[in-house]
Structure formats: C-alpha cells, structure tokens
Enzyme design. Structure first.
Site, PDB file in Angstrom:
ATOM      1  N   SER A  28       0.830  -1.215   0.000  1.00  0.00           N
ATOM      2  CA  SER A  28       0.000   0.000   0.000  1.00  0.00           C
ATOM      3  C   SER A  28       0.858   1.256   0.000  1.00  0.00           C
ATOM      4  O   SER A  28       1.730   1.407   0.859  1.00  0.00           O
ATOM      5  CB  SER A  28      -0.860   0.064   1.263  1.00  0.00           C
ATOM      6  OG  SER A  28      -1.604  -1.100   1.413  1.00  0.00           O
ATOM      7  N   HIS A  59      -3.425   0.270  -4.404  1.00  0.00           N
ATOM      8  CA  HIS A  59      -2.882  -0.953  -5.026  1.00  0.00           C
ATOM      9  C   HIS A  59      -3.259  -0.959  -6.493  1.00  0.00           C
ATOM     10  O   HIS A  59      -4.431  -1.091  -6.839  1.00  0.00           O
ATOM     11  CB  HIS A  59      -3.473  -2.207  -4.349  1.00  0.00           C
ATOM     12  CG  HIS A  59      -2.932  -2.444  -2.992  1.00  0.00           C
ATOM     13  ND1 HIS A  59      -1.836  -3.217  -2.757  1.00  0.00           N
ATOM     14  CD2 HIS A  59      -3.321  -1.977  -1.799  1.00  0.00           C
ATOM     15  CE1 HIS A  59      -1.577  -3.233  -1.470  1.00  0.00           C
ATOM     16  NE2 HIS A  59      -2.465  -2.484  -0.868  1.00  0.00           N
ATOM     17  N   HIS A  89      -5.576  -9.304  -1.315  1.00  0.00           N
ATOM     18  CA  HIS A  89      -5.608  -9.520   0.135  1.00  0.00           C
ATOM     19  C   HIS A  89      -6.679 -10.532   0.521  1.00  0.00           C
ATOM     20  O   HIS A  89      -7.719 -10.617  -0.123  1.00  0.00           O
ATOM     21  CB  HIS A  89      -5.902  -8.194   0.859  1.00  0.00           C
ATOM     22  CG  HIS A  89      -4.853  -7.162   0.665  1.00  0.00           C
ATOM     23  ND1 HIS A  89      -4.833  -6.334  -0.428  1.00  0.00           N
ATOM     24  CD2 HIS A  89      -3.766  -6.836   1.408  1.00  0.00           C
ATOM     25  CE1 HIS A  89      -3.787  -5.533  -0.336  1.00  0.00           C
ATOM     26  NE2 HIS A  89      -3.115  -5.815   0.751  1.00  0.00           N
ATOM     27  N   TYR A  91      -8.604 -10.219   3.033  1.00  0.00           N
ATOM     28  CA  TYR A  91      -9.832  -9.524   3.468  1.00  0.00           C
ATOM     29  C   TYR A  91     -10.724  -9.120   2.299  1.00  0.00           C
ATOM     30  O   TYR A  91     -11.885  -8.786   2.490  1.00  0.00           O
ATOM     31  CB  TYR A  91      -9.499  -8.293   4.333  1.00  0.00           C
ATOM     32  CG  TYR A  91      -8.657  -7.235   3.670  1.00  0.00           C
ATOM     33  CD1 TYR A  91      -9.170  -6.406   2.685  1.00  0.00           C
ATOM     34  CD2 TYR A  91      -7.330  -7.049   4.050  1.00  0.00           C
ATOM     35  CE1 TYR A  91      -8.383  -5.434   2.089  1.00  0.00           C
ATOM     36  CE2 TYR A  91      -6.546  -6.098   3.465  1.00  0.00           C
ATOM     37  CZ  TYR A  91      -7.082  -5.281   2.483  1.00  0.00           C
ATOM     38  OH  TYR A  91      -6.299  -4.330   1.891  1.00  0.00           O
ATOM     39  N   GLU A  92     -10.174  -9.152   1.065  1.00  0.00           N
ATOM     40  CA  GLU A  92     -11.016  -8.839  -0.098  1.00  0.00           C
ATOM     41  C   GLU A  92     -11.954 -10.009  -0.411  1.00  0.00           C
ATOM     42  O   GLU A  92     -12.823  -9.887  -1.270  1.00  0.00           O
ATOM     43  CB  GLU A  92     -10.139  -8.538  -1.311  1.00  0.00           C
ATOM     44  CG  GLU A  92      -9.329  -7.250  -1.174  1.00  0.00           C
ATOM     45  CD  GLU A  92      -8.357  -7.077  -2.330  1.00  0.00           C
ATOM     46  OE1 GLU A  92      -8.789  -6.612  -3.398  1.00  0.00           O
ATOM     47  OE2 GLU A  92      -7.169  -7.418  -2.168  1.00  0.00           O
ATOM     48  N   ALA A 119       2.896  -2.075   4.296  1.00  0.00           N
ATOM     49  CA  ALA A 119       2.649  -1.098   5.355  1.00  0.00           C
ATOM     50  C   ALA A 119       2.260  -1.896   6.593  1.00  0.00           C
ATOM     51  O   ALA A 119       1.512  -2.873   6.472  1.00  0.00           O
ATOM     52  CB  ALA A 119       1.513  -0.177   4.945  1.00  0.00           C
ATOM     53  N   MET A 217      -1.856  -7.046   7.269  1.00  0.00           N
ATOM     54  CA  MET A 217      -2.907  -7.923   6.707  1.00  0.00           C
ATOM     55  C   MET A 217      -2.459  -8.550   5.388  1.00  0.00           C
ATOM     56  O   MET A 217      -3.297  -8.863   4.546  1.00  0.00           O
ATOM     57  CB  MET A 217      -4.180  -7.103   6.447  1.00  0.00           C
ATOM     58  CG  MET A 217      -4.689  -6.306   7.630  1.00  0.00           C
ATOM     59  SD  MET A 217      -6.078  -5.279   7.153  1.00  0.00           S
ATOM     60  CE  MET A 217      -6.200  -4.185   8.571  1.00  0.00           C
ATOM     61  N   SER A 218      -1.165  -8.727   5.212  1.00  0.00           N
ATOM     62  CA  SER A 218      -0.697  -9.217   3.895  1.00  0.00           C
ATOM     63  C   SER A 218       0.576 -10.032   4.067  1.00  0.00           C
ATOM     64  O   SER A 218       0.927 -10.450   5.166  1.00  0.00           O
ATOM     65  CB  SER A 218      -0.430  -8.020   2.970  1.00  0.00           C
ATOM     66  OG  SER A 218       0.697  -7.291   3.426  1.00  0.00           O
ATOM     67  N   ASN A 241       2.023   3.567  11.111  1.00  0.00           N
ATOM     68  CA  ASN A 241       1.266   4.029  12.292  1.00  0.00           C
ATOM     69  C   ASN A 241       1.694   3.167  13.473  1.00  0.00           C
ATOM     70  O   ASN A 241       2.215   2.076  13.277  1.00  0.00           O
ATOM     71  CB  ASN A 241      -0.242   3.839  12.048  1.00  0.00           C
ATOM     72  CG  ASN A 241      -0.583   2.382  11.724  1.00  0.00           C
ATOM     73  OD1 ASN A 241      -0.342   1.916  10.616  1.00  0.00           O
ATOM     74  ND2 ASN A 241      -1.106   1.670  12.701  1.00  0.00           N
ATOM     75  N   HIS A 253      -7.347   4.209   6.780  1.00  0.00           N
ATOM     76  CA  HIS A 253      -6.600   3.641   5.659  1.00  0.00           C
ATOM     77  C   HIS A 253      -5.941   4.744   4.835  1.00  0.00           C
ATOM     78  O   HIS A 253      -4.774   4.612   4.441  1.00  0.00           O
ATOM     79  CB  HIS A 253      -7.528   2.791   4.782  1.00  0.00           C
ATOM     80  CG  HIS A 253      -6.848   2.216   3.572  1.00  0.00           C
ATOM     81  ND1 HIS A 253      -5.860   1.255   3.671  1.00  0.00           N
ATOM     82  CD2 HIS A 253      -6.972   2.485   2.251  1.00  0.00           C
ATOM     83  CE1 HIS A 253      -5.428   0.947   2.455  1.00  0.00           C
ATOM     84  NE2 HIS A 253      -6.092   1.682   1.576  1.00  0.00           N
TER      85      HIS A 253
HETATM   86  N1  HPA Z   1      -2.837  -3.011  11.558  1.00  0.00           N
HETATM   87  C1  HPA Z   1      -2.991  -3.871  10.524  1.00  0.00           C
HETATM   88  N2  HPA Z   1      -2.546  -3.611   9.305  1.00  0.00           N
HETATM   89  C2  HPA Z   1      -1.909  -2.439   9.101  1.00  0.00           C
HETATM   90  C3  HPA Z   1      -1.716  -1.517  10.124  1.00  0.00           C
HETATM   91  C4  HPA Z   1      -2.209  -1.816  11.424  1.00  0.00           C
HETATM   92  O1  HPA Z   1      -2.067  -1.047  12.399  1.00  0.00           O
HETATM   93  N3  HPA Z   1      -1.033  -0.465   9.588  1.00  0.00           N
HETATM   94  C5  HPA Z   1      -0.823  -0.765   8.283  1.00  0.00           C
HETATM   95  N4  HPA Z   1      -1.360  -1.955   7.981  1.00  0.00           N
END
Ligand code: HPA
Length: 301
Positions: A28, A59, A89, A91-92, A119, A217-218, A241, A253
């Site tokens: 991302s 993406h 992903h 989650y998609e 990320a 998540m990847s 973050n 996001h």
């Molecule tokens: N959690 C899950 N996935 C992420 C995060 C997070 O804090 N930051 C970037 N991708």
C-alpha cells in the site's frame, strides 16, 4: 490450478524480453517504485490469464518487468526484475490460492528471490512512525494457509520447513546495504491477521505478548508460497502508524497509505542498494521443479 499457473506464466513469458531474477511486491502506498524500472513492459493484472484485478485504494494491479537501474551503473550489471504493483488480500474475500497466484507465476518464471514490501502497524514500543523494519520472522494468524489442501508436488513439498522463511543471506545483504547508506533499519517479527478491521488495543497487547513487533494484513501468504517453491524471500515493512491503543489516535486507511508514501523514498533507496546483492547471494537449494513448459501429468485447472 497448476494448468492455470502454466497458462499465466506462458502468457507473461511471451510478453517480456528479459528473464527476471528478482521479484518485488509493492505494498500500500509504495507503488511508485515501479517508475524506476527501465525498458519496462507493463501488463495490467486484468490482461494476464487467471490473475484477478485488485480492488483496494493504493494498489494498482500491474505487473512490470524490466531492469533496475543501478546506483553504480558503470560497474554493476542491471538486474532483471519483475514488480507486482499491487497485491490481492485475504480480506477482499479471495482464497489463499488466488492471493498467491501472481507470486507462484513469478516463481515459475524462474525468479530466485522475492522481496516483499508492506505497510504495517508498529507494536514494538521502540518503533516510530516511518521506521523501516526488516522482517526476520512471522506469525501467521490469518486462520488459513495457502498450502492447505492437496499438495501440488510440482510447486514444492508437502511440509515445507520455515525455519528460515526469511533468507539469512538476504537479511545480511539488506543489513549491509542499510549500513552502507547510513540508514537506520529496525528488525522484527511480523504478525499477519486477516483484517479488514484494524486490531483492538487488547489484540495489540496480545500480539506483543506473543512476540510480534509489527502487524499487517498481507505478505505472509506469498512468503509461504515462495518458500514452498524454494524461492528465497526477504521483506521490509514501513511502519505507517503505531498499532491501535499504543496512542489514542484512531487509524484510517487513507492516512496509512499517505504515511507509506512518506517512508517510500527511503525504502526505494534501500531496495536500489540491496537488490544487486540479492542476486549475487548463493542460489536457493531446493528450487521446485515446476516449469511452464512441463505440464504435470494429470494436472487439472
Ligand atoms: N494493523 C494492521 N494492518 C496495518 C496496520 C495496522 O495497524 N497499519 C498498516 N497496515
């Protein structure tokens, strides 16, 4: 599935003029790395048989194959690379097979190393926003595994060893590249969850207790599929973050994609410096036998 992989790989082979040695998967907000590829052939995922288009903001969904211009072009040969700009992903709603399909196609094209980027949220209390983290190991909490189901022996063994899921040779090469650049590079364990919710603060405390330094998540499905094939893996996270509950800030996001953009230029400099050395580290030992020109007897799509 194997037949579909052969079709995709043959299509890619027929569209390109260099045989990539290193694949790079851009996470991302990191898609701009593809702009550095010279003599690039760009193929949208939608044009490649059996590749699914991506649906997430940040993406792109393109395969770019060409050569990576070297910082010291005069002395180092250009490295042939394949870049996945965008990824699928869990989650998609995609299956694990679908998620790892592009990675497996590149493995079958003959790459010997794959570099994952992503990320991630920082869990280790010493991590700061915009830190780059070299992933040394992972914890798969996605609740699934791309190798579940019948094993396709053309793609690798039934029970792959993941003791060195992140190649020691690549870790050393990236550490050395960061040191040459005078760049700070942290290290840690990446925990992968299914998403798409960010974690609760209680989940982040649990992940910390489990030994995770970063969360996302990847990445883990592709890391498993590449290891299965015998392709060497390395991975770098941009801490976009601090994970939920570490500060009182809520997560969004769009902010996370923007923050990835802020670490991007340092990550790109690191990749430029490290990738020539990833080609030169020793070849993987157990490259699987799959070749697009040798369909498996009785393979079904
Ligand atoms: N959690 C899950 N996935 C992420 C995060 C997070 O804090 N930051 C970037 N991708």
């Amino acid at each position: 599935m194997y037949r579909k992989l052969i079709e995709a790989t043959k299509f890619i082979e027929g569209s390109i003029h260099v045989k990539p040695k290193v694949a790079i998967v851009l996470g991302s907000g990191l898609g701009q790395y593809a702009d550095r590829i010279k003599n690039a052939i760009t193929i949208p995922f939608a044009k490649i048989p059996h590749f699914l288009p991506t649906s997430v903001e940040g993406h792109e969904g393109k395969l770019i194959i060409g050569t990576l211009a070297q910082p010291n072009q005069a002395t180092t040969p250009a490295v042939p690379v394949a870049v996945l700009q965008g990824r699928l992903h869990f989650y998609e709603g995609h299956s694990m097979d679908q998620i790892v399909f592009p990675t497996r196609s590149l493995c079958m094209l003959g790459i010997d190393t794959i570099v994952m980027t992503n990320a991630a949220g920082g869990i280790n209390p010493s991590f700061r926003e915009a830190d780059l983290i070299l992933i040394t190991d992972h914890i798969n909490l996605m609740g699934d595994n791309p190798l579940r189901g019948p094993n396709l022996k053309e793609l690798g063994p039934r029970f792959p060893d993941l003791t060195e899921a992140y190649s020691q040779g690549c870790l050393d090469a990236i550490r050395a590249a960061a040191a040459r650049l005078g760049m700070s590079l942290r290290e840690g364990v990446y925990a992968a969850l299914s998403g798409p919710t960010y974690e609760t603060p209680a989940e982040v405390r649990m992940l910390r207790a489990l030994g995770a330094d970063a969360v996302g998540m990847s990445t883990v499905p592709e890391v498993i599929a590449a290891n299965h094939f015998g392709v060497r893996v390395t991975a770098v996270s941009c801490i976009t973050n601090l994970a939920a509950g570490i500060t009182s800030r809520k997560l969004s996001h769009s902010e996370i994609v923007q923050n990835a953009g802020r670490s991007a230029s340092r990550l790109f400099t690191l990749l430029d410096e490290a990738i020539p050395d990833l080609v030169h580290t020793t070849a993987p030992e157990n490259i699987a036998t799959a070749k697009p020109s040798a369909p498996a007897a009785g393979a079904t799509a």
